[in-house]
Scaffold this motif. Structure first.
Motif, PDB file in Angstrom:
ATOM      1  N   ALA A  51       0.828  -1.215   0.000  1.00 60.54           N
ATOM      2  CA  ALA A  51       0.000   0.000   0.000  1.00 60.54           C
ATOM      3  C   ALA A  51       0.852   1.250   0.000  1.00 60.54           C
ATOM      4  CB  ALA A  51      -0.923  -0.010   1.235  1.00 60.54           C
ATOM      5  N   ALA A  52       1.922   1.230   0.797  1.00 56.18           N
ATOM      6  CA  ALA A  52       2.790   2.414   0.872  1.00 56.18           C
ATOM      7  C   ALA A  52       3.452   2.663  -0.469  1.00 56.18           C
ATOM      8  CB  ALA A  52       3.842   2.217   1.961  1.00 56.18           C
ATOM      9  N   ALA A  53       3.902   1.573  -1.102  1.00 49.68           N
ATOM     10  CA  ALA A  53       4.581   1.719  -2.393  1.00 49.68           C
ATOM     11  C   ALA A  53       3.603   2.181  -3.466  1.00 49.68           C
ATOM     12  CB  ALA A  53       5.220   0.390  -2.797  1.00 49.68           C
ATOM     13  N   SER A  54       2.382   1.650  -3.434  1.00 48.32           N
ATOM     14  CA  SER A  54       1.402   1.977  -4.477  1.00 48.32           C
ATOM     15  C   SER A  54       1.091   3.460  -4.523  1.00 48.32           C
ATOM     16  CB  SER A  54       0.112   1.187  -4.241  1.00 48.32           C
ATOM     17  OG  SER A  54       0.353  -0.191  -4.375  1.00 48.32           O
ATOM     18  N   SER A  55       0.988   4.079  -3.364  1.00 45.43           N
ATOM     19  CA  SER A  55       0.689   5.512  -3.327  1.00 45.43           C
ATOM     20  C   SER A  55       1.800   6.317  -3.982  1.00 45.43           C
ATOM     21  CB  SER A  55       0.505   5.958  -1.880  1.00 45.43           C
ATOM     22  OG  SER A  55       0.289   7.353  -1.825  1.00 45.43           O
ATOM     23  N   ARG A  56       3.046   5.987  -3.641  1.00 46.40           N
ATOM     24  CA  ARG A  56       4.181   6.706  -4.248  1.00 46.40           C
ATOM     25  C   ARG A  56       4.256   6.433  -5.740  1.00 46.40           C
ATOM     26  NH1 ARG A  56       9.477   7.043  -5.795  1.00 46.40           N
ATOM     27  NH2 ARG A  56       9.729   4.816  -6.140  1.00 46.40           N
ATOM     28  N   ILE A  57       4.041   5.168  -6.111  1.00 46.26           N
ATOM     29  CA  ILE A  57       4.119   4.787  -7.525  1.00 46.26           C
ATOM     30  C   ILE A  57       3.093   5.562  -8.344  1.00 46.26           C
ATOM     31  CG2 ILE A  57       3.691   2.907  -9.151  1.00 46.26           C
ATOM     32  CD1 ILE A  57       4.956   1.026  -7.057  1.00 46.26           C
ATOM     33  N   HIS A  58       1.872   5.653  -7.819  1.00 43.23           N
ATOM     34  CA  HIS A  58       0.808   6.342  -8.564  1.00 43.23           C
ATOM     35  C   HIS A  58       1.185   7.789  -8.849  1.00 43.23           C
ATOM     36  CE1 HIS A  58      -2.958   8.630  -9.055  1.00 43.23           C
ATOM     37  NE2 HIS A  58      -3.366   7.537  -9.697  1.00 43.23           N
ATOM     38  N   ASP A  59       1.662   8.490  -7.825  1.00 41.81           N
ATOM     39  CA  ASP A  59       2.035   9.901  -8.009  1.00 41.81           C
ATOM     40  C   ASP A  59       3.219  10.045  -8.944  1.00 41.81           C
ATOM     41  OD1 ASP A  59       0.005  10.584  -6.297  1.00 41.81           O
ATOM     42  OD2 ASP A  59       1.304  10.776  -4.530  1.00 41.81           O
ATOM     43  N   GLN A  60       4.218   9.167  -8.774  1.00 45.57           N
ATOM     44  CA  GLN A  60       5.427   9.261  -9.592  1.00 45.57           C
ATOM     45  C   GLN A  60       5.125   8.953 -11.053  1.00 45.57           C
ATOM     46  OE1 GLN A  60       8.057  10.539  -8.696  1.00 45.57           O
ATOM     47  NE2 GLN A  60       9.826   9.769  -9.810  1.00 45.57           N
ATOM     48  N   VAL A  61       4.298   7.927 -11.281  1.00 49.08           N
ATOM     49  CA  VAL A  61       3.947   7.555 -12.650  1.00 49.08           C
ATOM     50  C   VAL A  61       3.184   8.678 -13.330  1.00 49.08           C
ATOM     51  CG1 VAL A  61       2.532   6.004 -14.059  1.00 49.08           C
ATOM     52  CG2 VAL A  61       4.025   5.069 -12.282  1.00 49.08           C
ATOM     53  N   ARG A  62       2.243   9.264 -12.621  1.00 47.33           N
ATOM     54  CA  ARG A  62       1.459  10.360 -13.202  1.00 47.33           C
ATOM     55  C   ARG A  62       2.369  11.515 -13.629  1.00 47.33           C
ATOM     56  NH1 ARG A  62      -3.150  12.861  -9.522  1.00 47.33           N
ATOM     57  NH2 ARG A  62      -1.272  13.366  -8.308  1.00 47.33           N
ATOM     58  N   GLU A  63       3.348  11.844 -12.785  1.00 44.69           N
ATOM     59  CA  GLU A  63       4.264  12.929 -13.112  1.00 44.69           C
ATOM     60  C   GLU A  63       5.143  12.576 -14.311  1.00 44.69           C
ATOM     61  OE1 GLU A  63       7.906  15.505 -11.072  1.00 44.69           O
ATOM     62  OE2 GLU A  63       6.618  14.243  -9.811  1.00 44.69           O
ATOM     63  N   LEU A  64       5.657  11.345 -14.318  1.00 45.51           N
ATOM     64  CA  LEU A  64       6.530  10.922 -15.419  1.00 45.51           C
ATOM     65  C   LEU A  64       5.780  10.892 -16.750  1.00 45.51           C
ATOM     66  CD1 LEU A  64       8.485   8.035 -13.670  1.00 45.51           C
ATOM     67  CD2 LEU A  64       9.460  10.170 -14.512  1.00 45.51           C
ATOM     68  N   VAL A  65       4.585  10.331 -16.742  1.00 45.76           N
ATOM     69  CA  VAL A  65       3.795  10.246 -17.975  1.00 45.76           C
ATOM     70  C   VAL A  65       3.460  11.650 -18.478  1.00 45.76           C
ATOM     71  CG1 VAL A  65       1.608   9.484 -18.981  1.00 45.76           C
ATOM     72  CG2 VAL A  65       2.882   7.962 -17.456  1.00 45.76           C
ATOM     73  N   GLY A  66       3.173  12.555 -17.547  1.00 41.90           N
ATOM     74  CA  GLY A  66       2.919  13.942 -17.949  1.00 41.90           C
ATOM     75  C   GLY A  66       4.114  14.573 -18.633  1.00 41.90           C
ATOM     76  N   GLN A  67       5.322  14.305 -18.104  1.00 44.90           N
ATOM     77  CA  GLN A  67       6.553  14.839 -18.722  1.00 44.90           C
ATOM     78  C   GLN A  67       6.749  14.267 -20.119  1.00 44.90           C
ATOM     79  OE1 GLN A  67       9.728  13.899 -16.044  1.00 44.90           O
ATOM     80  NE2 GLN A  67       8.942  15.193 -14.379  1.00 44.90           N
ATOM     81  N   ILE A  68       6.523  12.965 -20.255  1.00 47.83           N
ATOM     82  CA  ILE A  68       6.725  12.304 -21.557  1.00 47.83           C
ATOM     83  C   ILE A  68       5.750  12.854 -22.584  1.00 47.83           C
ATOM     84  CG2 ILE A  68       6.558  10.092 -22.763  1.00 47.83           C
ATOM     85  CD1 ILE A  68       7.429   8.819 -19.998  1.00 47.83           C
ATOM     86  N   SER A  69       4.481  12.949 -22.209  1.00 47.75           N
ATOM     87  CA  SER A  69       3.473  13.471 -23.146  1.00 47.75           C
ATOM     88  C   SER A  69       3.765  14.919 -23.520  1.00 47.75           C
ATOM     89  CB  SER A  69       2.078  13.358 -22.528  1.00 47.75           C
ATOM     90  OG  SER A  69       1.743  12.007 -22.334  1.00 47.75           O
ATOM     91  N   ALA A  70       4.206  15.712 -22.534  1.00 50.48           N
ATOM     92  CA  ALA A  70       4.513  17.122 -22.802  1.00 50.48           C
ATOM     93  C   ALA A  70       5.652  17.239 -23.810  1.00 50.48           C
ATOM     94  CB  ALA A  70       4.873  17.827 -21.500  1.00 50.48           C
ATOM     95  N   THR A  71       6.599  16.310 -23.736  1.00 53.08           N
ATOM     96  CA  THR A  71       7.726  16.331 -24.684  1.00 53.08           C
ATOM     97  C   THR A  71       7.229  16.206 -26.113  1.00 53.08           C
ATOM     98  OG1 THR A  71       9.273  15.393 -23.085  1.00 53.08           O
ATOM     99  CG2 THR A  71       9.821  15.142 -25.418  1.00 53.08           C
ATOM    100  N   PHE A  72       6.351  15.232 -26.367  1.00 54.46           N
ATOM    101  CA  PHE A  72       5.870  15.014 -27.736  1.00 54.46           C
ATOM    102  C   PHE A  72       4.934  16.136 -28.197  1.00 54.46           C
ATOM    103  CE2 PHE A  72       6.808  10.521 -26.507  1.00 54.46           C
ATOM    104  CZ  PHE A  72       7.866  10.350 -27.387  1.00 54.46           C
ATOM    105  N   LYS A  73       4.124  16.643 -27.285  1.00 51.30           N
ATOM    106  CA  LYS A  73       3.228  17.743 -27.665  1.00 51.30           C
ATOM    107  C   LYS A  73       4.019  19.004 -27.991  1.00 51.30           C
ATOM    108  CE  LYS A  73      -0.703  15.946 -25.051  1.00 51.30           C
ATOM    109  NZ  LYS A  73      -1.535  16.073 -23.835  1.00 51.30           N
TER     110      LYS A  73
END
Length: 979
Positions: free
Chosen positions: A69-91
């Motif tokens: 549970a502790a890891a999942s919370s961090r993973i969710h936030d980190q993944v959301r931030e990383l995916v946002g950076q990746i998408s912003a790069t292509f846009k």
């Protein structure tokens, strides 16, 4: 563990000059505006979907960290931030939509993980990709083994231009790939072919077949630099088909077939070029059969992908967007254009062709553009002085427009124009100063865009005593009254020695209007100092009311502060340019040019200085033993100086004053490029005493041979008109003029080496007897574009990064340091992990633990080389050069003290000019992915790219974080007039 974000299919047709994204948006099914699509490996093209990236990245995290549970919370936030950076790069890269390959998305995922510090997850992701690539390869091999013979491909038909479908010619495809890889170490042609075939489909066009091969090969460049040559050869197959069909020579040809076809292509090319009114009809008077037989088709294989693409996009002649020049035809056209007035023009054309096509020497961009054409504007740059009257000011601006129209880079001396508040006798009013006119000059440069090829490029110079100097320093700021800003024009300080002495001594400095002291403009050395102090005395006595006193150090700090903040004005030194000029008897050097390497006399309404440039490829003159090949260098320089001298007579002059000046003085500027490559070949680190010594001896050799060649031309063709009274005529060579500077400035204010190794006494006697053909012979230009063509480091620059993406008008190109790669391979250190480490550390090897110390020293990048080494090497070169050097300064951890020390040292060591400041602030900078090309984006600060710092405080203040520096704003075509 992970899920892949897609599979590949048909690679889009990629026209030379477009990026993959641009190509995809035009070659695949119509893409809605703003929509990004993904090419999957299974052959489908689907909309870009954030959620699939999110799933893949989440599984990567879960595989390493588990699902608590502790890891999942961090993973969710980190993944959301990383995916946002990746998408912003292509846009950001494709604001209008386009198409990307699945591999590019996965590359971005890797880099985002590394940049965020998630190294364990990034490593797991890399291993996952490698394993699945291996499994796919095995599956493909099994599939191929079970199908028809390799040369049969019944499932793929090629669609011709008329709509006809024919079977894919696998035999020819294998031939093209095999020829492209011929003689290249560690290049696998089968890997290129098999991967490219995966991206072909039934009904594919001929262009798309070539594009598939090119894209496949160029993605392998970061693994092995030799793939860049294979990529260029594959691209050349398309270029050959385009040109040969247009000329009616053949439908297509392999590289080996071109050995014979080049001879037949040349006469067809000349005939077609004359018919289209693109070539000078005089080219038809050459012995085309003899010249065609002398063409060396095998030299096509020397090109890197970037070099060939650059030629195709911007240099080859074209009709209705069809390029009908091929590389060796291009070089022969330039050679013929430069030999057109020679007595034995066929022999000279072959001599010039051999020099150009071997990459031993390259003419500047205007010469390459226009030699042999109906409008041979071959000169690189023009210097003018603007007079202090309305008619003269607008006449100078008109001259700017005419010179810029035909692709000349401009340097304007604005010092004579009276300052703000000066009295105007004709109207009984007061002047608005120089700034409003600079705004007009700026807008003229934008309006006249050099025949549609690039923006006009202008640099305005102002002396440090001018009363408008403080406002001049702020011209490139992004704040303040926009009517008093010049966002597109370069600016430079023309600094007298007296000002620098006042800075060293912390004394006051007085600003004047040139309307009250016009003679200061034409004075230098002790004569300037005496007259300037006279005006200061008049001001103190109240006899000269319009003036202003400032503390010299305060003005100096503001100069450095604006340089750091905006990239301008550059700092150039009036007295060293004049006191060491061979032409002191004939006039005054009032400014440099657009790129600060030209130092020629100008005079309002009488003298527009012109210079003609070309550069020796120093890397081509290092022998197998790592030593300078002086015999080869002598041969190269002799021919190069002849070619440059020919430019003067052939050149088209749009302004008569420029023609008259060029014929009177005949200046040329022989420079060099590939200095860093030469150091690599010699096994020398840039930041070392050995490199400084090599800069000295290599420039000494070039200087010796260039002066000797010009003197030999004088014996053959006659001395230049204004020779009598010059330093040459007095037996004073560039090395000897250091003494003049030292005496005038004061020995305590200069420290410049004066040692030599060659027989200069014999050369002095030769010049005394034969004279000189050219008033000036040497100048080191930026060479960014012609260095791209020849595949070497530009000019005298240290390596910017060992791995990065270079962005210019031709698209984005992976650039990897081949010397580093081969050294690492020799030690068993080159692998995918090393590639990823280089990406993460922005092309630097310093923080990669497994790289040995000797390689870390040898492959230090520009910001890892202390600026003192750059200045010391430049000082050693400057003693041999009769003009100047286009010298960029790289300063890491930049603050007020470092800037102050570096620029004081530049003056103290006898430099004539400096160019761009590349500054990294002292605090940590934001990292950028190399794949996005952001390291190379042209800055918002101006057309030629400002300094790396888009916003920074004055040097006296604490530095703030600055953006990541561009790889090279000199590669911005706005500035290639000097290349």
């Amino acid at each position: 563990m992970h899920t892949e974000t897609g599979r590949s299919q048909s690679v889009p047709s990629e026209k030379p000059g477009t990026t993959k994204e641009q190509a995809g948006s035009t070659s695949l099914a119509a893409t809605a505006p703003g929509q990004i699509r993904v090419i999957k490996r299974n052959g489908t093209v689907v909309p870009y979907d954030d959620s699939k990236i999110s799933v893949a990245v989440t599984k990567a995290f879960l595989a390493v960290e588990g699902g608590t549970a502790a890891a999942s919370s961090r993973i969710h936030d980190q993944v959301r931030e990383l995916v946002g950076q990746i998408s912003a790069t292509f846009k950001r890269r494709m604001p209008s939509g386009g198409t990307i390959h699945i591999e590019e998305i996965q590359d971005q995922v890797e880099l985002a993980l590394m940049r965020s510090g998630e190294h364990k997850i990034a490593r797991d992701y890399v291993l996952y990709r490698e394993e699945h690539a291996r499994l796919r390869a095995e599956k493909e091999q099994q599939k191929q083994a079970a199908t028809a013979p390799a040369d049969a491909h019944p499932s793929i038909r090629v669609k011709l231009e008329d709509g006809t479908l024919i079977p894919l010619d696998m035999e020819r495809l294998r031939t093209i790939v095999s020829e492209a890889c011929e003689g290249l170490k560690d290049v696998d042609g089968e890997a290129i072919l098999s991967e490219a075939l995966k991206n072909l489909y039934d009904g594919v066009s001929e262009n798309d077949i070539n594009t598939a091969l090119v894209i496949t090969a160029r993605t392998l460049v970061e693994r092995e630099p030799n793939y860049t040559y294979a990529t260029a050869s594959l691209l050349l197959d398309k270029l050959r088909s385009e040109a040969l069909r247009f000329l009616g020579v053949a439908e297509r040809a392999t590289a080996h077939e071109m050995a014979e076809l080049y001879a037949a292509t040349l006469p067809a090319y000349v005939e077609k070029g004359i018919e289209l009114e693109l070539l000078d009809p005089a080219l038809a008077t050459f012995d085309l059969e003899k010249l065609g037989a002398s063409i060396k088709g095998e030299r096509d294989h020397q090109f890197s992908y970037l070099g060939l693409q650059t030629l195709y996009d911007r240099y080859f002649l074209h009709s209705n967007d069809i390029r009908f020049e091929l590389p060796q035809i291009f070089f022969m056209r330039v050679a013929m254009g430069l030999a057109i007035n020679e007595e034995d023009k066929n022999a000279r054309a072959i001599e010039f062709y051999n020099l150009l096509s071997s990459f031993d020497y390259m003419s500047s961009t205007p010469t390459l553009f226009n030699a042999g054409t109906l409008r041979p504007q071959l000169s690189s740059c023009y210097l003018t002085t603007v007079p202090d009257d309305l008619h003269g000011i607008y006449g100078a601006i008109q001259d700017n427009a005419m010179l810029s129209k035909w692709a000349g880079g401009l340097g304007n001396d604005w010092t004579p124009v009276r300052s703000l508040g000066s009295y105007i006798k004709g109207t009984n009013g007061k002047s608005q100063g120089v700034v409003p006119f600079l705004k007009v000059a700026n807008d003229t440069a934008v309006a006249v865009n050099q025949g549609g090829k690039r923006k006009g490029a202008v640099c305005a110079y102002l002396e440090t005593w001018h009363l408008d100097i403080e406002e001049f320093l702020e011209l490139r700021k992004n704040t303040g009254d926009d009517r008093r800003r010049t966002h597109d024009m370069n600016t430079a300080n023309w600094v007298p020695d007296l000002f620098m002495k006042r800075v060293f001594e912390d004394k006051e400095w007085t600003l004047f209007s040139p309307a009250n002291c016009p003679d200061l403009h034409d004075l230098f050395g002790t004569a300037f100092e005496e007259r300037y102090e006279h005006y200061e005395k008049l001001a103190a006595e109240g006899k000269l009311k319009l003036h202003k006193k400032v503390r010299a150090v305060d003005l100096w700090r503001k100069m450095l502060g604006m340089l750091f903040e905006t990239g301008h004005p550059w700092i150039t030194f009036k007295d060293s340019c004049n006191l060491r000029s061979p032409q002191q008897h004939a006039g005054v050097v009032h400014s440099s040019n657009l790129c600060t390497e030209i130092t020629l006399n100008t005079k309002a309404n009488e003298e527009i200085a012109v210079c003609n440039l070309g550069s020796v490829n120093l890397a081509q003159h290092i022998g197998e033993d790592g030593k300078l090949d002086q015999a080869k260098l002598a041969k190269t320089v002799k021919t190069a100086v002849r070619m440059l001298d020919n430019v003067i007579d052939i050149n088209y002059y749009s302004v008569e004053t420029a023609r008259a000046s060029n014929m009177r003085h005949r200046p040329v500027g022989l420079g060099l490029m590939g200095f860093q490559d030469a150091l690599y070949k010699a096994g020398i680190s840039y930041a070392s005493d050995e490199a400084v010594a090599f800069a000295d001896t290599s420039m000494e050799a070039i200087s010796f041979e260039a002066i000797s060649a010009s003197s030999d031309l004088a014996a053959e063709r006659g001395k230049y008109q204004s020779y009598d009274g010059s330093l040459w005529s007095k037996g004073i060579l560039p090395l000897d003029s250091i003494k003049i500077l030292s005496e005038q400035r004061g020995e305590q204010f200069i420290e410049q080496d004066t040692s030599s190794t060659l027989d200069w006494d014999s050369l002095r006697k030769k010049v005394s007897k034969q004279g000189m053909r050219n008033s000036n012979v040497m100048a080191i230009a930026p060479t960014a574009t012609i260095a791209n063509i020849t595949g070497v480091s530009q000019s005298i620059e240290p390596t910017y990064q060992n791995l990065y993406v270079k962005s210019n008008l031709s698209g984005e190109f992976t650039v990897v340091n081949p010397y580093l790669v081969h050294d690492l391979k020799d030690r068993g250190l080159w692998d995918k992990v090393m590639v990823n480490d280089l990406k993460y550390y922005e092309g630097s090897v310093q923080k990669i633990d497994r790289v040995p110390a000797d390689l870390k020293a040898k492959y230090a990048t520009a910001f890892e080389v202390e600026p003192r080494w750059i200045v010391d090497a430049a000082s050693r070169r400057q003693k041999w050069i009769d003009q100047a050097q286009s010298l960029n300064l790289y300063i890491a951890g930049a603050d007020g003290r470092k800037l102050d020390l570096t620029y004081r040292m530049a003056w103290y060591r006898g430099l004539k000019t400096t160019y761009y400041l590349r500054a990294l602030a002292a605090t940590t900078t934001e990292k950028s992915t190399v794949n996005g090309g952001t390291l190379n984006a042209v800055s918002a600060g101006g057309s030629n790219g400002a300094s790396a710092a888009a916003a920074a405080p004055a040097p006296a203040a604490e530095p703030q974080a600055a953006p990541v520096p561009q790889a090279c704003s000199l590669d911005d075509p706005d500035c290639e007039a000097c290349q």
